[in-house]
Design a protein around this motif. Structure first.
Motif, short mmCIF file in Angstrom:
data_model
loop_
_atom_site.label_atom_id
_atom_site.label_comp_id
_atom_site.label_asym_id
_atom_site.label_seq_id
_atom_site.Cartn_x
_atom_site.Cartn_y
_atom_site.Cartn_z
N THR A 238 28.79 69.41 38.68
CA THR A 238 29.22 69.06 40.03
C THR A 238 30.02 70.14 40.72
O THR A 238 29.89 70.31 41.93
CB THR A 238 30.04 67.75 40.02
N SER A 239 30.86 70.86 39.99
CA SER A 239 31.68 71.86 40.68
C SER A 239 32.10 73.00 39.76
O SER A 239 32.15 72.86 38.54
CB SER A 239 32.93 71.21 41.27
N PHE A 240 32.39 74.11 40.39
CA PHE A 240 32.89 75.29 39.68
C PHE A 240 34.29 75.04 39.14
O PHE A 240 34.67 75.56 38.10
CB PHE A 240 32.88 76.49 40.63
N PHE A 241 35.06 74.22 39.84
CA PHE A 241 36.43 73.88 39.43
C PHE A 241 36.44 73.27 38.03
O PHE A 241 37.28 73.62 37.19
CB PHE A 241 37.04 72.92 40.46
N ASN A 242 35.50 72.37 37.76
CA ASN A 242 35.44 71.73 36.44
C ASN A 242 35.04 72.73 35.36
O ASN A 242 35.50 72.64 34.23
CB ASN A 242 34.48 70.55 36.46
N LYS A 243 34.19 73.69 35.70
CA LYS A 243 33.83 74.73 34.73
C LYS A 243 35.05 75.56 34.36
O LYS A 243 35.24 75.93 33.20
CB LYS A 243 32.74 75.62 35.29
N ILE B 213 37.15 62.42 28.26
CA ILE B 213 36.66 62.54 29.63
C ILE B 213 35.87 61.30 30.03
O ILE B 213 35.97 60.85 31.18
CB ILE B 213 35.83 63.83 29.78
N GLN B 214 35.10 60.72 29.12
CA GLN B 214 34.39 59.49 29.45
C GLN B 214 35.36 58.35 29.74
O GLN B 214 35.10 57.54 30.63
CB GLN B 214 33.46 59.09 28.30
N LEU B 215 36.46 58.30 29.02
CA LEU B 215 37.45 57.26 29.28
C LEU B 215 38.17 57.48 30.61
O LEU B 215 38.49 56.52 31.31
CB LEU B 215 38.48 57.21 28.15
N MET B 216 38.40 58.75 30.96
CA MET B 216 39.15 59.05 32.18
C MET B 216 38.30 58.94 33.44
O MET B 216 38.77 58.47 34.47
CB MET B 216 39.74 60.46 32.10
N THR B 217 37.06 59.41 33.39
CA THR B 217 36.27 59.55 34.61
C THR B 217 34.98 58.74 34.63
O THR B 217 34.28 58.75 35.63
CB THR B 217 35.89 61.02 34.83
N ASP B 218 34.65 58.03 33.58
CA ASP B 218 33.37 57.31 33.46
C ASP B 218 32.17 58.23 33.69
O ASP B 218 31.17 57.83 34.25
CB ASP B 218 33.32 56.12 34.43
N LEU C 231 30.17 66.58 34.88
CA LEU C 231 31.31 67.14 35.61
C LEU C 231 31.13 68.64 35.84
O LEU C 231 31.45 69.15 36.91
CB LEU C 231 32.61 66.88 34.86
N MET C 232 30.63 69.35 34.83
CA MET C 232 30.44 70.79 34.99
C MET C 232 29.34 71.11 35.98
O MET C 232 29.37 72.13 36.64
CB MET C 232 30.14 71.44 33.64
#
Length: 109
Positions: free
Chosen positions: A47-52, A33-38, A44-45
């Motif tokens: 920030t939104s319910f979608f990521n959870k 995830i660090q490589l994909m999204t910095d 990420l969790m």
């Protein structure tokens, strides 16, 4: 007394598998995830319910892998019913897709 001993032995094996698999997968997942999204997975969790939901889907996929490892005798060989090839051919692709789909969705959104 034998049933209690068997219960604790099986419980310890399941606990060991869950801690081992989720620990290794959590570390690997954070790096990916660090490589994909910095960003970290915790941010990420937050920030939104979608990521959870995405991380919960990955946990379900990993539980399928833990089920296969437990039923087929990892980490200790023991007596009992093993999963059939048909069941494994059903669980492995579903578990792998549940683990990989969140990565694809994170790349798209």
């Amino acid at each position: 007394m034998s049933k209690i001993t068997t219960f604790y032995r099986e419980f310890f094996i399941i606990l060991l598998l869950v801690v081992l698999f989720f620990g290794l997968f959590g570390t690997l997942n954070d790096r990916i995830i660090q490589l994909m999204t910095d960003s970290t997975s915790n941010k990420l969790m937050e920030t939104s319910f979608f990521n959870k939901v995405l991380f919960a889907i990955q946990a379900l996929g990993l539980l399928g892998i833990v089920l296969i490892a437990y039923k087929n005798g990892l980490p200790f060989k023991r007596k009992g019913t093993r999963l059939s090839k048909k069941a494994m051919n059903f669980i492995i692709p579903i578990s792998a897709s549940l683990i990989l789909i969140p990565y694809v969705l994170l790349l798209l959104f």
